[in-house]
Design an enzyme around this catalytic site. Sequence first.
Site, short mmCIF file in Angstrom:
data_model
loop_
_atom_site.label_atom_id
_atom_site.label_comp_id
_atom_site.label_asym_id
_atom_site.label_seq_id
_atom_site.Cartn_x
_atom_site.Cartn_y
_atom_site.Cartn_z
CG PHE A 93 -1.98 1.10 1.17
CD1 PHE A 93 -3.21 1.06 0.49
CD2 PHE A 93 -1.75 2.39 1.71
CE1 PHE A 93 -3.94 2.18 0.49
CE2 PHE A 93 -2.38 3.45 1.86
CZ PHE A 93 -3.77 3.55 1.20
CG ASP A 194 -3.26 2.33 -19.68
OD1 ASP A 194 -3.71 3.23 -20.15
OD2 ASP A 194 -4.05 1.66 -18.83
#
Length: 287
Positions: A93, A194
């Site tokens: 995270f 992307d």
Amino acid sequence: MWHQIEQSISEYTQKPFSIKQKHLVAGGDISQAFQISNARQSYFVKVNDLNFVDNFNAEAIALQSLALTQTINTPNFIEVGTSKAYSYLILEFINFSAPSDISWYQAGTQLAYLHKASSQPMFGFDDNNFIGKTPQFNRWQSNWSTFFAEQRIGFQLELLAEQDIRFGDIDEIVGIIHNLLKPRKLNASLLHGDLWRGNLGFSHDQVYLYDPACYYGDYETDLAMTELFGAFPAAFYQGYYKVTPQESGYSTRREIYNLYHILNHANLFGGSYIEQAKQHILSLSEL
Ligand code: ADP
């Protein structure tokens, strides 16, 4: 599934992990994302249907490929797994916060170093992957213009034709793209693939790239995408071009390269992207 995820994290960290808090993370458009935490650590988990496991595996391979270059941060990969009904991806995270100008500059230089890091003589990738939810084929090819015209533009046009959306003869359009890119001489770079604003974040003024669709190709395709939906801050380009100065002809190639993402948006979302794709092809065919 959550118990399995606890076990995977415990094995990865070699310390028992059990979830004390679970929050939804906003911002994704494909999977459900969560922050799960115990008293000391947080992890990032994306969850989707069982048949999404191939996408998560492709994302894991791409993240690890970027990490191997040691040029730019990515969240550490922990595990892809499945339960009876779901698939999931567990990552470190990252606590994202607003970036400063200097961190945008450094993001630009680090992306440029990522693009310079490879010595891959061919265009493609060992694995096929996905751009958004659309399959992205990465068959190795020694010629860049053939690779991009056929596997990027041609493939998207075929998917659109399956939905009865046509912009003219596919072979003809592929031929136009092929000819426009023929003069381009380049070394293959490992690409994020992307690179829009939603796929990078900053923590403690360090950039992190995530949700990649990696392959080896023209570094300008990554730069072009950063400009597709409104450009990144100027400091980013100052950083990039300090390492690799802009090459002549980029502004034309940017339009060619962004056709791929416009076609993909037309495939995924239809609507105004179809008209945008039509106009884009028209203007490229007049070059
Ligand atoms: P999707 O594949 O569904 O589009 P993303 O990978 O883009 O999902 O992630 C959704 C959101 O979660 C991102 O916009 C970002 O804000 C956040 N995010 C992504 N990766 C992490 C991470 N490793 N740690 C914390 N937040 C993350």
